[in-house]
Write a protein that holds these residues in place. Structure first.
Motif, PDB file in Angstrom:
ATOM      1  N   LEU A 195       0.885  -1.161   0.000  1.00 39.54           N
ATOM      2  CA  LEU A 195       0.000   0.000   0.000  1.00 39.54           C
ATOM      3  C   LEU A 195       0.928   1.217   0.000  1.00 39.54           C
ATOM      4  O   LEU A 195       1.628   1.463   0.980  1.00 39.54           O
ATOM      5  CB  LEU A 195      -0.887  -0.016   1.243  1.00 39.54           C
ATOM      6  CG  LEU A 195      -1.763   1.224   1.474  1.00 39.54           C
ATOM      7  CD1 LEU A 195      -2.757   1.385   0.345  1.00 39.54           C
ATOM      8  CD2 LEU A 195      -2.487   1.114   2.816  1.00 39.54           C
ATOM      9  N   THR A 199       1.583   5.144  -0.057  1.00 37.62           N
ATOM     10  CA  THR A 199       0.910   6.417   0.215  1.00 37.62           C
ATOM     11  C   THR A 199       1.917   7.557   0.064  1.00 37.62           C
ATOM     12  O   THR A 199       3.115   7.387   0.326  1.00 37.62           O
ATOM     13  CB  THR A 199       0.297   6.470   1.627  1.00 37.62           C
ATOM     14  OG1 THR A 199       1.343   6.406   2.608  1.00 37.62           O
ATOM     15  CG2 THR A 199      -0.664   5.317   1.868  1.00 37.62           C
ATOM     16  N   LEU A 231      -3.630   5.419  -5.392  1.00 34.20           N
ATOM     17  CA  LEU A 231      -4.713   5.118  -6.331  1.00 34.20           C
ATOM     18  C   LEU A 231      -5.560   6.351  -6.609  1.00 34.20           C
ATOM     19  O   LEU A 231      -6.204   6.443  -7.642  1.00 34.20           O
ATOM     20  CB  LEU A 231      -5.596   3.997  -5.789  1.00 34.20           C
ATOM     21  CG  LEU A 231      -4.903   2.647  -5.671  1.00 34.20           C
ATOM     22  CD1 LEU A 231      -5.826   1.651  -5.001  1.00 34.20           C
ATOM     23  CD2 LEU A 231      -4.479   2.134  -7.026  1.00 34.20           C
ATOM     24  N   ASN A 232      -5.572   7.281  -5.678  1.00 30.97           N
ATOM     25  CA  ASN A 232      -6.372   8.492  -5.856  1.00 30.97           C
ATOM     26  C   ASN A 232      -5.555   9.684  -6.331  1.00 30.97           C
ATOM     27  O   ASN A 232      -6.093  10.781  -6.459  1.00 30.97           O
ATOM     28  CB  ASN A 232      -7.049   8.873  -4.533  1.00 30.97           C
ATOM     29  CG  ASN A 232      -8.366   8.148  -4.363  1.00 30.97           C
ATOM     30  OD1 ASN A 232      -8.955   7.694  -5.335  1.00 30.97           O
ATOM     31  ND2 ASN A 232      -8.821   8.013  -3.136  1.00 30.97           N
ATOM     32  N   ASN A 276      -1.835   7.048  -9.235  1.00 33.43           N
ATOM     33  CA  ASN A 276      -1.213   5.729  -9.208  1.00 33.43           C
ATOM     34  C   ASN A 276       0.294   5.856  -9.404  1.00 33.43           C
ATOM     35  O   ASN A 276       0.927   6.654  -8.710  1.00 33.43           O
ATOM     36  CB  ASN A 276      -1.856   4.823 -10.250  1.00 33.43           C
ATOM     37  CG  ASN A 276      -1.788   3.351  -9.846  1.00 33.43           C
ATOM     38  OD1 ASN A 276      -1.150   2.992  -8.854  1.00 33.43           O
ATOM     39  ND2 ASN A 276      -2.430   2.501 -10.608  1.00 33.43           N
ATOM     40  N   TYR A 277       0.888   5.099 -10.295  1.00 30.90           N
ATOM     41  CA  TYR A 277       2.351   5.143 -10.417  1.00 30.90           C
ATOM     42  C   TYR A 277       2.854   6.448 -11.024  1.00 30.90           C
ATOM     43  O   TYR A 277       4.048   6.725 -10.995  1.00 30.90           O
ATOM     44  CB  TYR A 277       2.843   3.951 -11.244  1.00 30.90           C
ATOM     45  CG  TYR A 277       2.567   2.618 -10.598  1.00 30.90           C
ATOM     46  CD1 TYR A 277       1.946   1.597 -11.315  1.00 30.90           C
ATOM     47  CD2 TYR A 277       2.893   2.374  -9.273  1.00 30.90           C
ATOM     48  CE1 TYR A 277       1.669   0.373 -10.724  1.00 30.90           C
ATOM     49  CE2 TYR A 277       2.615   1.157  -8.673  1.00 30.90           C
ATOM     50  CZ  TYR A 277       2.008   0.155  -9.407  1.00 30.90           C
ATOM     51  OH  TYR A 277       1.724  -1.058  -8.815  1.00 30.90           O
ATOM     52  N   ARG A 304       5.253   6.202   1.948  1.00 31.08           N
ATOM     53  CA  ARG A 304       5.294   5.019   2.802  1.00 31.08           C
ATOM     54  C   ARG A 304       4.906   3.774   2.006  1.00 31.08           C
ATOM     55  O   ARG A 304       4.009   3.830   1.160  1.00 31.08           O
ATOM     56  CB  ARG A 304       4.337   5.186   3.977  1.00 31.08           C
ATOM     57  CG  ARG A 304       4.679   6.347   4.885  1.00 31.08           C
ATOM     58  CD  ARG A 304       3.528   6.639   5.817  1.00 31.08           C
ATOM     59  NE  ARG A 304       3.631   5.922   7.054  1.00 31.08           N
ATOM     60  CZ  ARG A 304       2.664   5.860   7.972  1.00 31.08           C
ATOM     61  NH1 ARG A 304       1.514   6.422   7.758  1.00 31.08           N
ATOM     62  NH2 ARG A 304       2.840   5.204   9.087  1.00 31.08           N
ATOM     63  N   LEU A 350       3.510   0.367   2.968  1.00 29.69           N
ATOM     64  CA  LEU A 350       2.969  -0.495   4.022  1.00 29.69           C
ATOM     65  C   LEU A 350       2.595  -1.847   3.433  1.00 29.69           C
ATOM     66  O   LEU A 350       1.921  -1.909   2.405  1.00 29.69           O
ATOM     67  CB  LEU A 350       1.712   0.141   4.640  1.00 29.69           C
ATOM     68  CG  LEU A 350       1.963   1.301   5.596  1.00 29.69           C
ATOM     69  CD1 LEU A 350       0.703   2.105   5.817  1.00 29.69           C
ATOM     70  CD2 LEU A 350       2.484   0.788   6.929  1.00 29.69           C
ATOM     71  N   LEU A 403       0.735  -5.186   2.458  1.00 27.66           N
ATOM     72  CA  LEU A 403      -0.648  -5.675   2.389  1.00 27.66           C
ATOM     73  C   LEU A 403      -0.598  -7.163   2.686  1.00 27.66           C
ATOM     74  O   LEU A 403       0.069  -7.915   1.979  1.00 27.66           O
ATOM     75  CB  LEU A 403      -1.233  -5.415   0.997  1.00 27.66           C
ATOM     76  CG  LEU A 403      -1.643  -3.973   0.708  1.00 27.66           C
ATOM     77  CD1 LEU A 403      -1.983  -3.798  -0.766  1.00 27.66           C
ATOM     78  CD2 LEU A 403      -2.843  -3.576   1.559  1.00 27.66           C
TER      79      LEU A 403
END
Lengths: 245, 82
Positions: free
Chosen positions: B49, B51, B58-59, B62-63, B74, B76, B78
């Motif tokens: 994930l 951020t 994703l909001n 994305n990449y 970060r 994190l 999944l």
């Protein structure tokens, strides 16, 4: 009831909170590593009706983390063994078992419950539960473990974010990841804790919050995520609800 | 400089909790991880994930999410097991 005397002193369980728990129903999807810790948490709290769905049988290498089972249970269906444990631990709690794999065709099972706990071992089933719960407005509590880490996420009905916002590229899960008992215990019990808070109406602390636990450094980390714009699951649900207003 | 923060397995694979990064976008950041730490670290980072300043990418594109000075990125984990 005398059994719950000590917890009825707690904020949120006073004044009818405990009765709310006994009137509530939870579907536990998965009776493996996480499920074997979620179930005692739910049962100890006094959830009145618990459904358990899993199609697996107990194997010897489950016993490092699936604490409800013993060597004598090897070969037995997990649903049956878990339900038998529950009946011994708390005969007042009603249980139902569903000894089959969750599929799109039978996921409407969730409709019969107030809340669903996802204690499964693959992302595909998580996404299936996510869609089934979001579309029906049922809260979902997801947990996962990966080695020395574990995660928690609450899917609030009615607006996301949902698991599709979190795991958008739902690839195949590692079929035999490393799994340790205390990690399953910590995350599973945390899921049960979230269930209690959700059922008593107190989710303000964790909506949209992705929580990750580092089991080596003993640290919790979190980030609050927003619904993914255009999410095919929670975005569509929100649109439908808006259309119904 | 932006700050890359690693958690879980990615900390082990990179040998770092945090590092600075000059910044461009997430895609280039992932390439940096691959170049410096190898394919396994890259794969782990990509399935995290991700951020930027607390917002999931994703909001934010994305990449292609841009990385700017003082941003905190970060990674994190999944977790799929249970």
């Amino acid at each position: 009831m005398q059994r719950y005397n000590r917890q009825e002193k707690l904020k949120y369980l006073q004044g009818g909170g405990q009765k709310k728990l006994f009137a509530a129903s939870v579907l536990l999807a998965g009776a493996g590593g996480l499920g074997c810790s979620v179930l005692p948490g739910l049962a100890g709290a006094g959830i009145g009706r618990i459904g358990i769905v899993d199609d697996d049988r107990i194997t010897f290498d489950n016993l490092n983390r699936q604490f409800l089972y013993t060597p004598a249970d090897v070969g037995r269906q997990k649903t049956e063994a878990a339900a038998a444990w529950l009946a011994r631990f708390s005969p007042d709690i009603r249980s139902e078992i569903y000894t089959h794999r969750l599929t799109r065709e039978n996921a409407d099972l969730v409709e019969d419950f107030d809340l669903v706990v996802a204690a499964v071992d693959n992302i595909e089933t998580r996404q299936l539960l996510n869609e089934a719960c979001v579309r029906r407005g049922i809260p979902l509590i997801d947990g996962g473990i990966c080695g020395w880490g574990g995660s928690l996420f609450y899917v609030k009905p009615g607006g996301g974010p949902c698991l599709a916002c979190l795991y958008p590229q739902a690839d195949k899960t590692d079929t035999e990841p490393a799994a340790f008992g205390t990690m399953a215990g910590i995350i599973g019990m945390a899921q049960a804790q979230m269930a209690v808070l959700a059922l008593t109406g107190h989710t303000e602390g964790f909506e949209g919050k992705y929580i990750w636990f580092d089991g080596v450094r003993m640290e919790f980390h979190h980030t609050v995520i927003k619904p993914q714009s255009g999410c095919a699951i929670c975005g569509e649900y929100a649109k439908e609800q808006a259309g119904n207003v | 400089m932006a700050y890359l923060k690693y958690y879980g397995e990615l900390r082990e694979l990179t040998g770092a909790e945090q590092e600075t990064y000059p910044g461009d976008d997430i895609k280039e950041c992932l390439k940096h991880i691959k170049t410096v730490y190898g394919k396994e670290a890259y794969a782990e980072a990509k399935r995290s994930l991700i951020t930027v300043n607390g917002k999931g990418i994703l909001n934010t594109g994305n990449y292609r999410t841009r990385i700017q000075d003082q941003d905190e990125i970060r990674f994190l984990p999944l977790c799929g097991g249970g």
